[in-house]
Write an enzyme that holds these catalytic residues in place. Structure first.
Site, PDB file in Angstrom:
ATOM      1  N   HIS A 143       0.827  -1.165  -0.083  1.00 39.48           N
ATOM      2  CA  HIS A 143      -0.113  -0.050  -0.182  1.00 39.48           C
ATOM      3  C   HIS A 143       1.065   1.269   0.158  1.00 39.48           C
ATOM      4  O   HIS A 143       2.083   1.165   0.263  1.00 39.48           O
ATOM      5  CB  HIS A 143      -1.020   0.171   1.417  1.00 39.48           C
ATOM      6  N   LYS A 147      -1.069   4.891   4.337  1.00 39.33           N
ATOM      7  CA  LYS A 147      -2.034   3.911   4.722  1.00 39.33           C
ATOM      8  C   LYS A 147      -1.667   3.618   6.384  1.00 39.33           C
ATOM      9  O   LYS A 147      -0.552   3.429   6.469  1.00 39.33           O
ATOM     10  CB  LYS A 147      -2.136   2.822   4.096  1.00 39.33           C
TER      11      LYS A 147
END
Length: 236
Positions: A143, A147
């Site tokens: 990610h 995040k």
């Protein structure tokens, strides 16, 4: 006309969704929730959940905020008998079980989904099918650097599905988390025995990959009779 209140309207996902909803027939964004109150704009923005419940007529509450706020907002909305669509990650089994009881007690309904991409739902299904033939699995999730939760809700959901299928504890499935610039969201499931390796990969290249699933949830959530976890409960 479905009237929507969007939590996290000014965030990255919230602002993307607000723009996408403009072209959706039968859906109207009537208010947002953010840190700063701005009631004089085209879409009034509140910073108080209780004030929204008192002053705004709406059908569905949609949340893309942060875990602590989303958990509180979900509880209040369900206690008010509202339908909710929660895309914020970080909810654990205890949270979901508690909110299911709240929904049952107060007549609320909704879906908490770790991922709204149809592809993510399919990789979870394919992993479950693999569990009939293999016993060794590793999950790698990639990610963007901003995040906050680690591992991702989607990776945890895949691991939980897998461990339930194999009748073992969640800790026995290893999840590896990678945070890198230039990445939005990617999930990889590695499956093997002593003779072969199988890789399942799903990658979201833009936030448009989540759009269809979110719109589907908004349109169908009021058909539910309870709170559910996972978008698959709304897919035929």
């Amino acid at each position: 006309m479905k009237r929507i209140v969007l939590g996290g309207l000014e965030g990255q996902m919230g602002s993307f969704l607000a723009e996408a909803l403009k072209s959706e027939e039968g859906i109207e964004l009537v208010a947002g929730i953010s840190e700063l109150e701005k009631l004089d704009g085209e879409i009034p923005i509140y910073n108080d959940i209780d004030k929204v419940l008192r002053e705004v007529e709406f059908d569905v509450y949609v949340d893309f905020t942060v875990y602590t706020f989303a958990k509180k907002a979900s509880e209040k909305m369900l206690k008010a008998g509202k339908a909710i669509v929660i895309g914020t990650t970080g909810f654990n089994k205890e949270d979901v079980d508690y909110l299911k009881e709240v929904a049952k007690q107060y007549g609320g309904k909704g879906v908490i989904a770790p991922n709204f991409s149809i592809g993510a739902i399919l990789i979870n299904k394919f992993t479950e099918i693999c569990s009939r033939y293999f016993k060794s699995f590793e999950i790698v999730e990639y990610h963007h650097v901003n995040k906050k939760d680690q591992p991702s809700g989607t990776a945890t959901y895949i691991a939980n599905t897998l461990d339930c299928a194999l009748k073992r504890e969640l800790e026995t499935t290893h999840i590896h988390s990678i945070r890198m610039p230039g990445v939005l969201a990617k999930h990889q499931v590695l499956v093997s025995d002593e003779f072969q390796i199988l890789e399942l990969i799903h990658q979201s290249n833009t936030r448009h990959s989540f759009e269809a699933g979110i719109i589907l949830a908004i349109r169908k959530v009021e058909e539910l009779q309870e709170l559910v976890y996972g978008l698959q409960h709304l897919i035929d």
